[in-house]
Design a protein around this motif. Structure first.
Motif, PDB file in Angstrom:
ATOM      1  N   ASP A  76      47.649  36.016  38.751  1.00 55.88           N
ATOM      2  CA  ASP A  76      47.008  36.789  39.807  1.00 55.88           C
ATOM      3  C   ASP A  76      48.090  37.563  40.538  1.00 55.88           C
ATOM      4  O   ASP A  76      49.161  37.021  40.862  1.00 55.88           O
ATOM      5  CB  ASP A  76      46.253  35.874  40.768  1.00 55.88           C
ATOM      6  N   ALA A  77      47.830  38.823  40.801  1.00 55.39           N
ATOM      7  CA  ALA A  77      48.844  39.678  41.404  1.00 55.39           C
ATOM      8  C   ALA A  77      48.185  40.668  42.344  1.00 55.39           C
ATOM      9  O   ALA A  77      47.013  41.018  42.193  1.00 55.39           O
ATOM     10  CB  ALA A  77      49.637  40.416  40.328  1.00 55.39           C
ATOM     11  N   ALA A  78      48.956  41.131  43.303  1.00 59.28           N
ATOM     12  CA  ALA A  78      48.517  42.191  44.208  1.00 59.28           C
ATOM     13  C   ALA A  78      49.595  43.263  44.204  1.00 59.28           C
ATOM     14  O   ALA A  78      50.765  42.976  44.474  1.00 59.28           O
ATOM     15  CB  ALA A  78      48.302  41.651  45.620  1.00 59.28           C
ATOM     16  N   ALA A  79      49.210  44.480  43.858  1.00 57.07           N
ATOM     17  CA  ALA A  79      50.162  45.588  43.750  1.00 57.07           C
ATOM     18  C   ALA A  79      50.036  46.517  44.947  1.00 57.07           C
ATOM     19  O   ALA A  79      48.935  46.728  45.476  1.00 57.07           O
ATOM     20  CB  ALA A  79      49.930  46.360  42.456  1.00 57.07           C
ATOM     21  N   SER A 105      44.420  44.306  42.516  1.00 55.99           N
ATOM     22  CA  SER A 105      44.481  42.944  43.014  1.00 55.99           C
ATOM     23  C   SER A 105      43.595  42.077  42.139  1.00 55.99           C
ATOM     24  O   SER A 105      42.440  42.423  41.895  1.00 55.99           O
ATOM     25  CB  SER A 105      44.011  42.889  44.473  1.00 55.99           C
ATOM     26  N   GLY A 106      44.138  40.963  41.646  1.00 59.26           N
ATOM     27  CA  GLY A 106      43.366  40.076  40.789  1.00 59.26           C
ATOM     28  C   GLY A 106      44.139  39.706  39.549  1.00 59.26           C
ATOM     29  O   GLY A 106      45.370  39.759  39.514  1.00 59.26           O
ATOM     30  N   PRO A 107      43.426  39.348  38.479  1.00 61.65           N
ATOM     31  CA  PRO A 107      44.119  38.905  37.263  1.00 61.65           C
ATOM     32  C   PRO A 107      44.830  40.052  36.557  1.00 61.65           C
ATOM     33  O   PRO A 107      44.291  41.151  36.420  1.00 61.65           O
ATOM     34  CB  PRO A 107      42.981  38.340  36.401  1.00 61.65           C
ATOM     35  N   VAL A 108      46.050  39.790  36.120  1.00 58.88           N
ATOM     36  CA  VAL A 108      46.864  40.740  35.363  1.00 58.88           C
ATOM     37  C   VAL A 108      47.418  40.000  34.151  1.00 58.88           C
ATOM     38  O   VAL A 108      47.869  38.855  34.261  1.00 58.88           O
ATOM     39  CB  VAL A 108      48.035  41.282  36.212  1.00 58.88           C
ATOM     40  N   ALA A 137      52.980  29.041  43.358  1.00 62.46           N
ATOM     41  CA  ALA A 137      53.078  27.967  42.365  1.00 62.46           C
ATOM     42  C   ALA A 137      52.002  26.897  42.533  1.00 62.46           C
ATOM     43  O   ALA A 137      52.024  25.902  41.823  1.00 62.46           O
ATOM     44  CB  ALA A 137      54.457  27.316  42.455  1.00 62.46           C
ATOM     45  N   ASP A 138      51.030  27.124  43.440  1.00 63.75           N
ATOM     46  CA  ASP A 138      50.049  26.068  43.684  1.00 63.75           C
ATOM     47  C   ASP A 138      48.941  26.016  42.641  1.00 63.75           C
ATOM     48  O   ASP A 138      48.090  25.125  42.677  1.00 63.75           O
ATOM     49  CB  ASP A 138      49.439  26.221  45.073  1.00 63.75           C
ATOM     50  N   ARG A 139      48.915  26.937  41.714  1.00 62.77           N
ATOM     51  CA  ARG A 139      47.940  26.871  40.625  1.00 62.77           C
ATOM     52  C   ARG A 139      48.592  27.430  39.357  1.00 62.77           C
ATOM     53  O   ARG A 139      49.445  28.317  39.438  1.00 62.77           O
ATOM     54  CB  ARG A 139      46.661  27.632  40.954  1.00 62.77           C
ATOM     55  N   PRO A 140      48.202  26.936  38.199  1.00 60.96           N
ATOM     56  CA  PRO A 140      48.878  27.354  36.965  1.00 60.96           C
ATOM     57  C   PRO A 140      48.483  28.765  36.531  1.00 60.96           C
ATOM     58  O   PRO A 140      47.389  29.248  36.837  1.00 60.96           O
ATOM     59  CB  PRO A 140      48.409  26.315  35.943  1.00 60.96           C
ATOM     60  N   ALA A 141      49.377  29.403  35.825  1.00 59.79           N
ATOM     61  CA  ALA A 141      49.063  30.637  35.105  1.00 59.79           C
ATOM     62  C   ALA A 141      48.648  30.258  33.686  1.00 59.79           C
ATOM     63  O   ALA A 141      48.866  29.133  33.241  1.00 59.79           O
ATOM     64  CB  ALA A 141      50.276  31.557  35.086  1.00 59.79           C
ATOM     65  N   THR A 142      48.045  31.203  32.990  1.00 60.21           N
ATOM     66  CA  THR A 142      47.590  30.943  31.618  1.00 60.21           C
ATOM     67  C   THR A 142      48.398  31.774  30.639  1.00 60.21           C
ATOM     68  O   THR A 142      48.418  33.008  30.730  1.00 60.21           O
ATOM     69  CB  THR A 142      46.091  31.269  31.455  1.00 60.21           C
TER      70      THR A 142
END
Length: 472
Positions: A76-79, A105-108, A137-142
């Motif tokens: 998840d990212a915000a540009a 903003s959202g999944p990238v 770091a409070d939730r995993p990336a995929t």
């Protein structure tokens, strides 16, 4: 040829399948990621985002299958909504930048594929954002890995809806390989690029002239990638008319700017002999028949065509629908590598030429079998840039070039500015990789069914799915 009743039954079956697929897609939409990946066709691994030396990153896990060719990391990212936000991706001395859509903003999906030579269990991949805030770091990336491994040494067929589409979306794939490039339309619609050299009452002549020029581009420019004109063919159909042809498969549809219905007027300009160059009516049925003939003569193992759920141009979408109808009659196994040239209002791919591509951020839902990231060398990128510059609709017109060099006061007639820097294909085309969506005929069917079901949905829903300009 398929009879009218058989064709109607076939389309009804596709629509019924598509409605079922849309229900599954609606469930996955709640996850906010527009991409739904086929079960069992890729490996998904949760990885932790951590900080080290002032940069975010991940540690390459041990539980990775060894035969992957494409690696995408979902974060998840915000540009920032200004400038050119990007994430610098690095490991083992290799570095590339992936640019994001400003304000996104959202999944990238970050493309890590270029790191494959240096990645092993325990390797650290750093992610340094510039104008980009990555998830904590409070939730995993995929991490999702794909093993498409298309055999590009085999016979390749490239289908381009218009002249220049093959160069924009597939040049890195066809250059220097055993490819045949077939273009569906002559590109005789869209902007009045050459109005300054025609009288006001010559609109029909102007667009016919444009069609002849662009057809010649479509069969000669691929030679810059090693594909000679006798291995290229333009079918001669009319730009921006595929939606009308598809709606009434047996109806004869004229050019957009004139009464002509004979595609032979343009097809005669071909050098190759893939199809007859005589008179032929502009119908959907003829188009599908022509594609069946192309398949039988070329006998491709790999086919490139647009991805209709991601590409917003209707000619692009329906090029692949026509291909699917032809494949149903040819009945041979093929690998399909689908591309998109019209995504996110022309902003995709994001950032400057030469940087890495990944999945578009403004997609509205796509069923994906596998993703394939094809590395493109700097030498091939350079050739692609010059191939694109050779296409008349990509560069400024001759009159506009004269205006820019000499000043408007010395021209015959003022002309529109032409392609703008933020959307030009000279920026969007040459990249360090090209992204393709890999399917076989079985996995292609539900995606096409979902596209067709959305196309037949009530107009507001259909507009949200298709979007984009009706013509280029």
């Amino acid at each position: 040829a398929i009879s009218g009743d058989d064709a109607s039954m076939s389309r009804a079956r596709v629509l019924a399948t598509g409605l079922a697929v849309l229900l599954l897609t609606a469930v996955s939409a709640a996850q906010t990621d527009p991409f739904t990946f086929a079960d069992g066709r890729s490996q998904a691994v949760d990885v932790a985002i951590s900080s080290a030396d002032g940069a975010s990153g991940i540690v390459w896990p041990e539980t990775i299958a060894s035969k992957w060719d494409t690696a995408l990391l979902r974060v998840d990212a915000a540009a920032s909504d200004t400038g050119t936000p990007y994430v610098e991706i690095a490991s083992g001395g290799l570095t590339d930048r992936q640019y994001l859509r400003p304000g996104a903003s959202g999944p990238v999906w970050l493309n890590l594929s270029f790191l494959s030579p240096v990645l092993h269990a325990g390797s650290r991949v750093t992610l340094r954002g510039d104008g980009v805030r990555l998830q904590s770091a409070d939730r995993p990336a995929t991490l999702r890995l794909f093993a498409a491994h298309p055999d590009l040494s085999k016979r390749i067929l490239v289908l381009a809806p218009h002249p220049d589409d093959a160069e924009i979306g597939t040049f890195g794939a066809y250059a220097g390989r055993n490819a045949t490039v077939v273009t569906i339309t002559v590109g005789n619609a869209g902007n009045a690029n050459y109005a300054a050299v025609f009288d006001d009452d010559e609109a029909t002549v102007q667009y016919q002239f444009k069609g002849h020029v662009r057809l010649i581009d479509s069969i000669t420019v691929p030679w810059q990638g090693g594909i000679p004109p006798d291995r290229c063919f333009n079918l001669g159909y009319f730009d921006a008319r595929l939606p009308d042809m598809f709606a009434k498969p047996d109806a004869v549809i004229p050019e957009r700017y004139g009464p002509n219905t004979d595609i032979g007027v343009y097809r005669k300009d071909n050098v190759g002999s893939l199809l007859s160059k005589g008179s032929r009516e502009s119908t959907w049925t003829n188009l599908v028949d022509d594609l069946v003939t192309v398949l039988k003569k070329v006998k491709p193992t790999v086919i490139f065509a647009p991805q209709p759920q991601l590409d917003s141009h209707q000619d692009h979408q329906l090029t692949t629908v026509a291909l699917v109808e032809a494949l149903a009659r040819w009945k041979k196994p093929v690998t399909l590598l689908l591309y998109t040239n019209h995504a996110d209002g022309g902003a995709y791919p994001y950032g400057p030429a030469g940087t890495i591509m990944s999945l578009p951020q403004a997609a509205r839902g796509a069923l994906v079998d596998r993703v394939f990231s094809l590395p493109v060398s700097r030498d091939v990128q350079r050739k692609q840039l010059f191939a694109l510059e050779s296409m008349h609709d990509v560069r400024y017109s001759p009159m506009r070039q004269y205006q820019l060099a000499m000043g408007d006061g010395r021209t015959i007639q003022p002309e529109a500015p032409g392609p703008m820097p933020d959307i030009t294909y000279l920026r969007r085309g040459p990249r360090s990789d090209q992204i393709f969506y890999a399917y076989d005929q079985d996995t292609l069917k539900p995606m096409i069914a979902a596209y067709l079901a959305a196309r037949r949905a009530p107009r507001p829903a259909r507009a949200a799915q298709a979007g984009g300009p009706p013509v280029r």
